[in-house]
Each structure stands twice: as structure tokens, then as C-alpha cells.
Write a protein that holds these residues in place. Structure first.
Motif, PDB file in Angstrom:
ATOM      1  N   TYR A 138       0.920  -1.161  -0.120  1.00  0.00           N
ATOM      2  CA  TYR A 138      -0.272  -0.084  -0.038  1.00  0.00           C
ATOM      3  C   TYR A 138       0.961   1.160   0.324  1.00  0.00           C
ATOM      4  O   TYR A 138       1.887   1.322   0.790  1.00  0.00           O
ATOM      5  N   PRO A 139       0.450   2.497  -0.872  1.00  0.00           N
ATOM      6  CA  PRO A 139       2.151   3.392  -1.136  1.00  0.00           C
ATOM      7  C   PRO A 139       0.836   3.987   0.470  1.00  0.00           C
ATOM      8  O   PRO A 139       1.982   5.016   0.842  1.00  0.00           O
ATOM      9  N   GLU A 140      -0.050   4.020   1.280  1.00  0.00           N
ATOM     10  CA  GLU A 140      -0.530   4.849   2.263  1.00  0.00           C
ATOM     11  C   GLU A 140       0.490   4.618   3.809  1.00  0.00           C
ATOM     12  O   GLU A 140       0.896   4.969   4.262  1.00  0.00           O
ATOM     13  N   SER A 141       0.743   3.584   3.290  1.00  0.00           N
ATOM     14  CA  SER A 141       2.144   2.726   4.516  1.00  0.00           C
ATOM     15  C   SER A 141       2.862   4.040   4.906  1.00  0.00           C
ATOM     16  O   SER A 141       3.650   3.759   4.412  1.00  0.00           O
ATOM     17  N   VAL A 142       3.199   3.579   6.675  1.00  0.00           N
ATOM     18  CA  VAL A 142       4.486   4.005   6.990  1.00  0.00           C
ATOM     19  C   VAL A 142       4.939   3.588   8.017  1.00  0.00           C
ATOM     20  O   VAL A 142       6.014   4.275   8.154  1.00  0.00           O
ATOM     21  N   PHE A 143       5.267   2.558   8.316  1.00  0.00           N
ATOM     22  CA  PHE A 143       5.342   1.934   8.549  1.00  0.00           C
ATOM     23  C   PHE A 143       6.322   0.412   7.699  1.00  0.00           C
ATOM     24  O   PHE A 143       4.996   0.074   7.046  1.00  0.00           O
ATOM     25  N   THR A 144       7.563  -0.428   8.091  1.00  0.00           N
ATOM     26  CA  THR A 144       7.652  -1.915   7.843  1.00  0.00           C
ATOM     27  C   THR A 144       6.429  -2.146   8.268  1.00  0.00           C
ATOM     28  O   THR A 144       6.347  -2.379   9.334  1.00  0.00           O
ATOM     29  N   GLU A 145       6.909  -3.957   7.437  1.00  0.00           N
ATOM     30  CA  GLU A 145       5.853  -4.632   7.901  1.00  0.00           C
ATOM     31  C   GLU A 145       6.626  -4.760   9.798  1.00  0.00           C
ATOM     32  O   GLU A 145       5.851  -5.478  10.210  1.00  0.00           O
ATOM     33  N   SER A 146       8.020  -5.193   9.192  1.00  0.00           N
ATOM     34  CA  SER A 146       8.425  -5.411  10.956  1.00  0.00           C
ATOM     35  C   SER A 146       8.347  -4.376  11.816  1.00  0.00           C
ATOM     36  O   SER A 146       7.679  -4.758  13.530  1.00  0.00           O
ATOM     37  N   GLU A 147       8.741  -3.470  11.734  1.00  0.00           N
ATOM     38  CA  GLU A 147       7.793  -1.875  12.571  1.00  0.00           C
ATOM     39  C   GLU A 147       6.721  -2.305  13.014  1.00  0.00           C
ATOM     40  O   GLU A 147       5.924  -2.226  14.449  1.00  0.00           O
ATOM     41  N   PHE A 148       5.543  -2.537  12.180  1.00  0.00           N
ATOM     42  CA  PHE A 148       4.342  -2.440  12.306  1.00  0.00           C
ATOM     43  C   PHE A 148       4.017  -3.655  13.392  1.00  0.00           C
ATOM     44  O   PHE A 148       3.112  -3.600  14.257  1.00  0.00           O
ATOM     45  N   LEU A 149       4.687  -4.995  13.522  1.00  0.00           N
ATOM     46  CA  LEU A 149       4.721  -5.987  13.798  1.00  0.00           C
ATOM     47  C   LEU A 149       5.221  -5.673  15.732  1.00  0.00           C
ATOM     48  O   LEU A 149       4.486  -7.015  16.611  1.00  0.00           O
ATOM     49  N   SER A 150       6.437  -4.878  15.586  1.00  0.00           N
ATOM     50  CA  SER A 150       6.676  -5.177  16.610  1.00  0.00           C
ATOM     51  C   SER A 150       5.780  -3.861  17.407  1.00  0.00           C
ATOM     52  O   SER A 150       6.072  -4.060  19.086  1.00  0.00           O
ATOM     53  N   GLN A 151       5.692  -2.781  17.224  1.00  0.00           N
ATOM     54  CA  GLN A 151       4.572  -2.187  17.653  1.00  0.00           C
ATOM     55  C   GLN A 151       3.383  -2.838  18.554  1.00  0.00           C
ATOM     56  O   GLN A 151       2.968  -2.672  19.677  1.00  0.00           O
TER      57      GLN A 151
END
Length: 295
Positions: free
Chosen positions: A158-171
Motif C-alpha cells: 500500500y502506498p499509504e503505509s508509513v511503517f515497514t511490516e516488521s515495525e508494525f508487528l513490533s509496535q
């Protein structure tokens, strides 16, 4: 939910389970009759949650093997209210059987009343993070224990994403105290299809929150790898698993196969390979820890 309640799940007592198999219906009667030596079994809880013969068989399996409940129906990334009847049945079965692990996916599976029968990715935005964390916290509070969240195989970004997948899961781990189910095949598929470096992805995850690993095969068309769980685990995935164990130590690992299901013995041979890799790095871990002990 306040932070202190969410973070209390960081201290949940996860058990190291060894090498397990995804239990599929054609193999249930053989496993019940012969009781082969398997460290643990993972079930797709959606297939058992409504009772009937399946649930009776599940109870018999649970008498002989540690179980993990793996779900695909919570729609954690969706915007509709969580399915309360489903959650009540999940809570009941969790209390009756006491599975060692309960897991779901970082995705949505329904929208506007339509169920897609697929695991669809979510954008990694602040809004998605708040929404997803809230839903995880609701589920954990309802069933009284933490869940693991599995990374997804994705075919778009998604172009809207501001996190990487790993950042998202870590949060998500930090905010809710949930754990992670690291599917190394999904990560490899994303590396090949989307150019996401697998090593970077794994290194950026909080290793202390990873309590289960999935290994599976995939299929390939002219352009894409597809996470079909329809083939033996290829050499490149075994190498990724060995690399992970060498770096972070062994974790409970599961062999997955959902399509083109082979005879039980073929799947168990893969489980035995995984068991050998785990044992190799368990020994190495013990040797390294003994070297650090004071004389």
C-alpha cells in the motif's frame, strides 16, 4: 485498555514445544489409532469450533498431544465488530483444552458483510496500528491470554503505509503484549515477490516475542511465488530456518501442508528434519551457555 493490562502478557509462560505438524482431517484417524511420536499438533480452530464430530475427535487428540489453535476467522484487520459468538466458543475451547499457543493473522478477511476466504493485507499506517492493537487487546482480554500474530505473504504494497511490516508487528507487541508467529516461508515469498529483504525483516522483529515458526512449501507461476502450502519444503526454506536457529536459537516449529496433502509419513519426515535442526542448535546453545559459566 490501559498499558499495564496489555503489557502483563509479556510475562506469559510460553513453552518450548519442539517440532510439530499441522493436523489435517485425513490424518486424524491414523494419529488416533497409532499415536505416532510427535511433539505437538496445530489445528485450524475454525474447523472445530462449532462442535459435532470434529470437536469430539479434537478432544481425543488433545488427550495425547499438546495442541496449538491457529485461526483464520477473527478478521482482526476488519472494521466490523468482532464476532462475539465465535469468541465465546474460542474461549470455551481454550479453557477446556488449554492449548499451548493461540494464533491469528495480521490481515482482514471480511468487509461490509462479505467474507473473502483469503488473508488480505492491511496498510501499515498509524490508524491501522491503533485499530489492530485495539482488536488484539479485546480478544486477549476476552479469552484471558495472549495470542500470536502471524506475518502475511503479500502480493501488493500500500502506498499509504508509513511503517515497514516488521515495525508494525513490533509496535503491536509493545502495545498489546501479544506474541509473534514467524512464518519464514511467507517472509521468503515477500522477499522474492516484493524485494523485501528477509534478513532485515527478521532482524527488526523483537526476537523475545517470537514463540512459533511456520515452514511450508510454495508454488511458482511465471512471475510470482504463491504461498499455497501445496508442496514439500524446498531447500531454500530449510536454509532460512537453519540460519534463523543459528542466530536466535531454536523455537517451536510447525510443518504446514494444506493442499496436495501427502501421506502422513511424508509430512512426518519433514518434521523429523526440523527436529534434527532444532536439536543441533539446542546442543550448540547449551555448549555456548556452559562456556560462559564461571569456573
Amino acid at each position: 485498555m490501559n498499558d499495564s493490562v496489555s503489557k502483563s502478557y509479556n510475562h506469559f509462560d510460553y513453552e518450548y514445544l519442539g517440532a510439530g505438524l499441522g493436523l489435517r482431517t485425513p490424518h486424524i484417524y491414523k494419529i488416533l489409532a497409532e499415536k505416532p511420536k510427535i511433539d505437538w499438533l496445530e489445528i485450524h480452530i475454525c474447523n472445530y469450533i462449532n462442535g459435532g464430530l470434529n470437536q469430539q475427535l479434537l478432544m481425543k487428540v488433545a488427550e495425547n498431544y499438546p495442541l496449538s489453535f491457529h485461526g483464520v476467522s477473527l478478521n482482526l484487520g476488519g472494521t466490523e465488530p468482532l464476532n462475539l459468538p465465535y469468541l465465546k466458543r474460542l474461549k470455551q475451547l481454550t479453557e477446556e483444552i488449554n492449548p499451548r499457543l493461540v494464533s491469528e493473522h495480521a490481515c482482514f478477511t471480511a468487509h461490509n458483510g462479505e467474507v473473502f476466504h483469503d488473508l488480505l493485507p492491511i496498510p501499515y499506517t498509524e490508524e491501522s496500528l491503533n485499530h489492530f492493537a485495539s482488536r488484539i487487546s479485546q480478544v486477549q482480554e476476552f479469552i484471558g491470554r495472549p495470542i500470536l500474530i502471524e506475518n502475511l505473504s503479500r502480493y501488493i504494497e500500500y502506498p499509504e503505509s508509513v511503517f515497514t511490516e516488521s515495525e508494525f508487528l513490533s509496535q503491536l507487541c509493545r502495545r498489546t503484549g501479544c506474541g509473534l508467529l514467524l512464518d519464514l516461508t511467507n517472509a521468503y515469498v515477500n522477499q522474492r515477490n516484493l524485494g523485501i529483504n528477509l534478513d532485515d525483516f527478521v532482524d527488526q522483529l523483537p526476537a523475545e516475542h517470537i514463540h512459533e515458526i511456520h515452514l511450508a512449501g510454495y508454488s511458482q507461476d511465471s512471475e510470482w511465488l504463491v504461498d499455497t502450502h501445496s508442496a514439500p519444503i524446498p531447500d531454500e526454506i530449510w536454509l532460512v530456518f537453519q540460519k534463523y536457529c543459528a542466530r536466535y536459537g531454536p523455537r517451536s516449529v510447525l510443518i504446514e501442508r494444506d493442499n496436495n496433502l501427502p501421506e502422513f509419513e511424508e509430512l512426518d519426515r519433514e518434521r523429523i528434519i526440523a527436529e534434527g535442526i532444532l536439536n543441533q542448535y539446542k546442543v550448540q546453545q547449551l555448549e555456548n551457555s556452559s562456556e560462559l559459566e564461571p569456573v
